[in-house]
Write a protein that holds these residues in place. Structure first.
Motif, mmCIF file in Angstrom:
data_model
loop_
_atom_site.group_PDB
_atom_site.id
_atom_site.type_symbol
_atom_site.label_atom_id
_atom_site.label_comp_id
_atom_site.label_asym_id
_atom_site.label_seq_id
_atom_site.Cartn_x
_atom_site.Cartn_y
_atom_site.Cartn_z
ATOM 1 N N GLN A 36 32.741 29.255 34.663
ATOM 2 C CA GLN A 36 32.646 30.546 34.488
ATOM 3 C C GLN A 36 32.505 31.672 34.832
ATOM 4 O OE1 GLN A 36 35.439 29.816 31.208
ATOM 5 N NE2 GLN A 36 34.590 27.611 32.462
ATOM 6 N N SER A 37 32.000 31.434 35.953
ATOM 7 C CA SER A 37 31.024 32.373 36.627
ATOM 8 C C SER A 37 30.258 31.640 38.619
ATOM 9 C CB SER A 37 29.881 32.710 36.479
ATOM 10 O OG SER A 37 29.212 33.947 37.208
ATOM 11 N N TYR A 38 30.563 32.447 38.985
ATOM 12 C CA TYR A 38 30.385 31.796 40.606
ATOM 13 C C TYR A 38 29.565 33.336 41.743
ATOM 14 C CZ TYR A 38 33.890 27.773 39.826
ATOM 15 O OH TYR A 38 34.503 27.384 39.800
ATOM 16 N N ASP A 39 29.322 33.004 41.858
ATOM 17 C CA ASP A 39 27.924 33.693 42.711
ATOM 18 C C ASP A 39 28.750 33.210 44.731
ATOM 19 O OD1 ASP A 39 26.661 35.131 43.758
ATOM 20 O OD2 ASP A 39 24.093 34.478 43.121
ATOM 21 N N VAL A 40 29.098 33.923 44.603
ATOM 22 C CA VAL A 40 29.766 33.872 46.088
ATOM 23 C C VAL A 40 29.179 35.473 46.979
ATOM 24 C CG1 VAL A 40 32.082 33.487 47.020
ATOM 25 C CG2 VAL A 40 31.194 33.008 45.441
ATOM 26 N N SER A 41 28.507 35.253 47.539
ATOM 27 C CA SER A 41 28.303 36.900 48.691
ATOM 28 C C SER A 41 29.311 37.104 48.797
ATOM 29 C CB SER A 41 27.284 36.158 49.515
ATOM 30 O OG SER A 41 28.272 34.767 50.516
ATOM 31 N N TYR A 42 30.119 36.564 49.609
ATOM 32 C CA TYR A 42 31.240 37.810 50.313
ATOM 33 C C TYR A 42 32.615 38.205 49.221
ATOM 34 C CZ TYR A 42 34.537 33.909 49.803
ATOM 35 O OH TYR A 42 35.292 32.993 48.647
ATOM 36 N N GLU A 43 32.444 38.066 47.791
ATOM 37 C CA GLU A 43 33.040 38.178 46.753
ATOM 38 C C GLU A 43 32.089 39.486 46.655
ATOM 39 O OE1 GLU A 43 35.134 35.263 45.031
ATOM 40 O OE2 GLU A 43 33.636 36.009 44.399
ATOM 41 N N GLN A 44 31.062 40.233 45.994
ATOM 42 C CA GLN A 44 29.800 40.797 45.316
ATOM 43 C C GLN A 44 30.059 42.059 45.507
ATOM 44 O OE1 GLN A 44 27.389 40.713 42.967
ATOM 45 N NE2 GLN A 44 28.258 37.870 43.693
ATOM 46 N N GLU A 45 30.895 42.719 46.803
ATOM 47 C CA GLU A 45 30.945 44.069 47.082
ATOM 48 C C GLU A 45 32.487 44.501 46.275
ATOM 49 O OE1 GLU A 45 32.654 46.991 50.160
ATOM 50 O OE2 GLU A 45 31.064 45.919 50.515
ATOM 51 N N GLU A 46 33.247 43.559 45.714
ATOM 52 C CA GLU A 46 34.602 43.824 45.370
ATOM 53 C C GLU A 46 34.041 43.711 43.371
ATOM 54 O OE1 GLU A 46 37.732 45.124 45.781
ATOM 55 O OE2 GLU A 46 36.094 45.638 47.705
ATOM 56 N N PHE A 47 33.285 42.461 43.338
ATOM 57 C CA PHE A 47 32.890 42.624 42.390
ATOM 58 C C PHE A 47 32.647 43.173 41.181
ATOM 59 C CE2 PHE A 47 30.047 39.646 39.391
ATOM 60 C CZ PHE A 47 30.987 39.946 38.237
ATOM 61 N N GLU A 48 31.641 43.833 42.269
ATOM 62 C CA GLU A 48 30.382 45.656 41.569
ATOM 63 C C GLU A 48 31.324 46.351 41.617
ATOM 64 O OE1 GLU A 48 27.464 45.473 39.974
ATOM 65 O OE2 GLU A 48 27.579 43.435 41.030
ATOM 66 N N ARG A 49 32.692 46.212 42.648
ATOM 67 C CA ARG A 49 33.953 47.558 41.827
ATOM 68 C C ARG A 49 34.820 47.279 40.995
ATOM 69 N NH1 ARG A 49 35.314 50.654 47.037
ATOM 70 N NH2 ARG A 49 36.934 51.222 46.164
ATOM 71 N N PHE A 50 34.516 46.096 40.828
ATOM 72 C CA PHE A 50 35.187 45.853 39.933
ATOM 73 C C PHE A 50 35.075 46.088 38.165
ATOM 74 C CE2 PHE A 50 36.833 42.393 36.482
ATOM 75 C CZ PHE A 50 38.594 42.659 36.087
ATOM 76 N N ARG A 51 33.579 45.607 38.459
ATOM 77 C CA ARG A 51 32.806 45.585 37.358
ATOM 78 C C ARG A 51 32.564 47.193 36.787
ATOM 79 N NH1 ARG A 51 27.481 42.386 37.367
ATOM 80 N NH2 ARG A 51 27.195 42.883 35.528
ATOM 81 N N ALA A 52 32.694 48.242 37.744
ATOM 82 C CA ALA A 52 32.759 49.973 37.453
ATOM 83 C C ALA A 52 33.884 49.982 37.017
ATOM 84 C CB ALA A 52 31.559 50.145 38.356
ATOM 85 N N GLY A 53 34.578 49.614 37.714
ATOM 86 C CA GLY A 53 36.010 49.933 37.119
ATOM 87 C C GLY A 53 37.245 50.859 38.032
ATOM 88 N N ARG A 54 36.161 50.735 39.103
ATOM 89 C CA ARG A 54 36.637 51.427 40.671
ATOM 90 C C ARG A 54 37.693 51.102 40.995
ATOM 91 N NH1 ARG A 54 31.107 51.417 42.230
ATOM 92 N NH2 ARG A 54 32.217 50.324 44.252
ATOM 93 N N ALA A 55 38.496 51.393 41.601
ATOM 94 C CA ALA A 55 39.463 51.231 42.456
ATOM 95 C C ALA A 55 39.312 49.437 43.618
ATOM 96 C CB ALA A 55 40.722 52.078 43.009
ATOM 97 N N ARG A 56 40.190 49.096 43.263
ATOM 98 C CA ARG A 56 40.209 47.587 44.718
ATOM 99 C C ARG A 56 40.286 48.374 45.893
ATOM 100 N NH1 ARG A 56 44.021 42.465 44.385
ATOM 101 N NH2 ARG A 56 42.465 41.609 46.710
ATOM 102 N N GLY A 57 39.156 48.039 46.960
ATOM 103 C CA GLY A 57 38.862 48.001 47.907
ATOM 104 C C GLY A 57 39.328 47.111 49.307
ATOM 105 N N GLN A 58 39.136 46.809 50.519
ATOM 106 C CA GLN A 58 39.081 46.122 51.122
ATOM 107 C C GLN A 58 38.542 44.349 50.787
ATOM 108 O OE1 GLN A 58 40.916 45.983 53.844
ATOM 109 N NE2 GLN A 58 41.889 48.029 53.285
ATOM 110 N N PHE A 59 39.484 43.511 50.402
ATOM 111 C CA PHE A 59 38.888 42.367 50.520
ATOM 112 C C PHE A 59 38.761 41.277 51.170
ATOM 113 C CE2 PHE A 59 38.400 40.260 45.950
ATOM 114 C CZ PHE A 59 36.893 39.024 46.380
#
Length: 192
Positions: A36-59
């Motif tokens: 139900q959750s993965y801790d993937v280093s290359y996703e961390q920045e985007e995951f934090e953006r998502f959780r903060a309700g910010r616009a999607r960046g480069q992924f």
């Protein structure tokens, strides 16, 4: 479910031999995801953006996977995936569905979902993550209890491969296409 002595073990997702598995298969690459959750280093920045309700960046991680799927599809290869998802969805699953699966489905990956309620688990489906290539190469994906990747084991035991094929068929029968599932959610995968 640990592999025996005949297995090849990978300790990094960046291992070239591991990556080559996704190019060298002939026709089908299937993934069962049960966490139900993965801790993937290359996703961390985007995951934090998502959780903060910010616009999607480069992924870049998802962009490179979508490119791989598109390239494989041009060669006639199929990429399929079933994810057992407990509702209400965790923040990570909402992120994965909204910002990952939508892109990979658009690229040609056939993603499906088995929705479950807390405390339930679908009959005939193990709590095990794996890849199955061409219905005969089994790659077990091992994670810590927090979802951090530990290792991947390429297993050659025909009985275990046969089990994985049976689980794949069962998961497929229980699943719904991602786009059908996602239609009941908003753009951030919150239930309508």
């Amino acid at each position: 479910m640990m592999a025996g002595p005949s297995a090849t073990t990978f300790h990094s997702l960046r291992d070239e031999r591991f990556r080559r598995l996704f190019d060298d298969f002939q026709s089908t690459a299937y993934r069962l995801e049960t966490r139900q959750s993965y801790d993937v280093s290359y996703e961390q920045e985007e995951f934090e953006r998502f959780r903060a309700g910010r616009a999607r960046g480069q992924f870049p991680g998802i962009a490179s996977w979508a490119d791989r799927v598109r390239a494989g599809r041009r060669l006639g290869k199929s990429f399929t995936r079933v994810h057992v998802m407990e509702e209400p969805l965790t923040d990570y699953l909402r992120f994965e569905a909204a910002w990952c699966y939508r892109d990979t489905v658009a690229a040609g990956e056939d993603v499906r979902v088995i929705p479950i309620q807390p405390g339930q688990w679908p009959d005939g489906i193990p709590r095990l993550d794996y890849w199955l290539f061409d219905s005969h190469r089994l790659l077990l994906m091992n994670y810590s209890r927090h979802g951090t990747f530990l290792s991947a084991e390429l297993v050659n035991d025909p009985e275990r491969v046969s089990d994985a094929v049976r689980w794949q068929q069962r998961a497929w029968a229980l699943s719904v296409p991602f786009n059908e599932y996602a239609a009941g959610f908003d753009e951030f995968m919150r239930r309508r």
